[in-house]
Write a protein that holds these residues in place. Sequence first.
Motif, PDB file in Angstrom:
ATOM      1  N   GLU A 175       0.890  -1.167   0.000  1.00 41.15           N
ATOM      2  CA  GLU A 175       0.000   0.000   0.000  1.00 41.15           C
ATOM      3  C   GLU A 175       0.928   1.217   0.000  1.00 41.15           C
ATOM      4  OE1 GLU A 175      -1.270  -3.315   1.506  1.00 41.15           O
ATOM      5  OE2 GLU A 175      -1.066  -2.076   3.299  1.00 41.15           O
TER       6      GLU A 175
ATOM      7  N   TRP B  17      -8.698  -0.089   2.219  1.00 35.28           N
ATOM      8  CA  TRP B  17      -9.370  -1.159   1.478  1.00 35.28           C
ATOM      9  C   TRP B  17      -8.640  -1.290   0.136  1.00 35.28           C
ATOM     10  CZ3 TRP B  17     -15.111  -0.510  -0.585  1.00 35.28           C
ATOM     11  CH2 TRP B  17     -15.447  -1.630  -1.356  1.00 35.28           C
ATOM     12  N   ARG B  18      -7.868  -2.372   0.003  1.00 34.38           N
ATOM     13  CA  ARG B  18      -7.031  -2.548  -1.184  1.00 34.38           C
ATOM     14  C   ARG B  18      -7.881  -2.778  -2.431  1.00 34.38           C
ATOM     15  NH1 ARG B  18      -3.499  -6.923   2.077  1.00 34.38           N
ATOM     16  NH2 ARG B  18      -5.541  -7.179   3.038  1.00 34.38           N
ATOM     17  N   GLN B  19      -7.693  -1.897  -3.432  1.00 32.06           N
ATOM     18  CA  GLN B  19      -8.424  -2.024  -4.691  1.00 32.06           C
ATOM     19  C   GLN B  19      -7.559  -2.814  -5.675  1.00 32.06           C
ATOM     20  OE1 GLN B  19     -11.712  -0.250  -4.923  1.00 32.06           O
ATOM     21  NE2 GLN B  19     -11.168  -0.578  -2.779  1.00 32.06           N
ATOM     22  N   GLN B  20      -8.181  -3.618  -6.492  1.00 34.95           N
ATOM     23  CA  GLN B  20      -7.466  -4.449  -7.474  1.00 34.95           C
ATOM     24  C   GLN B  20      -6.222  -5.083  -6.864  1.00 34.95           C
ATOM     25  OE1 GLN B  20      -7.155  -1.559 -10.570  1.00 34.95           O
ATOM     26  NE2 GLN B  20      -9.347  -1.662 -10.836  1.00 34.95           N
ATOM     27  N   ARG B  21      -6.475  -5.952  -5.910  1.00 36.22           N
ATOM     28  CA  ARG B  21      -5.366  -6.540  -5.153  1.00 36.22           C
ATOM     29  C   ARG B  21      -4.382  -7.301  -6.018  1.00 36.22           C
ATOM     30  NH1 ARG B  21      -6.527  -9.306   0.509  1.00 36.22           N
ATOM     31  NH2 ARG B  21      -4.379  -9.959   0.272  1.00 36.22           N
TER      32      ARG B  21
ATOM     33  N   HIS C   5     -14.676  -4.306   4.001  1.00 34.30           N
ATOM     34  CA  HIS C   5     -14.310  -5.232   2.938  1.00 34.30           C
ATOM     35  C   HIS C   5     -12.889  -5.762   3.029  1.00 34.30           C
ATOM     36  CE1 HIS C   5     -17.798  -3.105   1.440  1.00 34.30           C
ATOM     37  NE2 HIS C   5     -18.036  -4.204   0.746  1.00 34.30           N
ATOM     38  N   ASP C   6     -12.050  -5.157   3.877  1.00 24.85           N
ATOM     39  CA  ASP C   6     -10.639  -5.552   3.893  1.00 24.85           C
ATOM     40  C   ASP C   6     -10.064  -5.358   5.296  1.00 24.85           C
ATOM     41  OD1 ASP C   6      -8.250  -6.415   2.966  1.00 24.85           O
ATOM     42  OD2 ASP C   6      -7.794  -4.646   1.765  1.00 24.85           O
TER      43      ASP C   6
ATOM     44  N   PRO D  39     -10.802   3.313   0.251  1.00 13.98           N
ATOM     45  CA  PRO D  39     -10.159   2.586  -0.846  1.00 13.98           C
ATOM     46  C   PRO D  39      -8.755   3.129  -1.128  1.00 13.98           C
ATOM     47  CG  PRO D  39     -12.322   3.462  -1.483  1.00 13.98           C
ATOM     48  CD  PRO D  39     -11.987   4.060  -0.163  1.00 13.98           C
TER      49      PRO D  39
ATOM     50  N   PRO E 289      -4.955   2.234  -3.576  1.00 12.95           N
ATOM     51  CA  PRO E 289      -4.364   1.366  -4.598  1.00 12.95           C
ATOM     52  C   PRO E 289      -3.483   0.291  -3.962  1.00 12.95           C
ATOM     53  CG  PRO E 289      -3.337   3.550  -4.634  1.00 12.95           C
ATOM     54  CD  PRO E 289      -4.405   3.601  -3.586  1.00 12.95           C
ATOM     55  N   HIS E 290      -3.270  -0.795  -4.670  1.00 14.15           N
ATOM     56  CA  HIS E 290      -2.439  -1.884  -4.149  1.00 14.15           C
ATOM     57  C   HIS E 290      -1.424  -2.281  -5.203  1.00 14.15           C
ATOM     58  CE1 HIS E 290      -1.938  -6.169  -2.546  1.00 14.15           C
ATOM     59  NE2 HIS E 290      -1.574  -5.377  -1.563  1.00 14.15           N
TER      60      HIS E 290
END
Length: 278
Positions: A102, A125-129, A155-156, A199, A201-202
Amino acid sequence: MTTPQVSVVVPMYNEEPNLPELHTRLTKVLARLDTPCEIIYVDDGSTDGTPQELENLLLQPQPVCVRAVRLPRRRGKTAALSAGFAIARGSIIATTDADLQEPPEVLPMLLSRVQCGEAHLVVAWRQQRQDSRFRVLASRLFNALLRWLTGLSLHDVNCGTKAMKREVAENLGSWMVSDMHRYLPILAAQMGYRVTEAPVPHVARRRGRSRFGASRYLRAVVDLAPVSLMWWRGWGVWVALTSLSTLLAKMHSPLGWAGLAVAMAWAGTALAFWIGKR
Ligand code: UDP
Ligand code: MG
């Protein structure tokens, strides 16, 4: 010297290859904030060059206050976070992983959401893990189970990047054993704190490798025993399992005995944990 208002705790086990980039990016981000900050690196008994790298960092002048703690042996991420919380001076405490999955650049956004009083704890909340398909699937199922159990819409829950009011970290103190770091947001919510998610990015791990093996899943299940029984739904499942298993056992079904064994292990683990925690 001004007392830091924000403490960023970074647990690390054998993260030598990530430390230079992490440190450069983290100090840059924190130095730009209006608030005085400190970084607390917690070396979880690393066996690579992490301790030497940290010593070198501490000898150089830094744009923000940098401190380091070394645990004499590897005790796991929860213990490392706990050691960092114990010496943190900020009124807001953030955590992030050392592997840069992250981006540290998201921290100001998380901090501002806690600072403005929107929540007591904000979890990223990691998006597009960018992890293996198996891990992403396991995480989705795990989070869906936790949403059902707790009624929270997170969600995470296990994302390593979070920000919270100091009071939350202090009250979570007695839960900081085993691998309980995984459940901190829901435990904070159970205590009555406002918990929300943001949210972010990951990115895939570029250097080093994940420090948790397959045993993470077993530990997550064992730790879930005391956590689940903090909610009525957890008790509901336990009572249903015990009743159904007793019925089946009376009919001499091996499934019944297996179900009873699971129910006893579940309650026993929870009880042992609660007694140990007091
Ligand atoms: N970590 C730690 N002790 C451990 C395992 C991990 O301090 O026993 C640290 C690790 O160095 C990293 C963070 O916890 O900074 C998250 O670990 P990792 O990236 O391996 O976890 P994953 O992303 O695979 O869940
Ligand atoms: Mg990672």
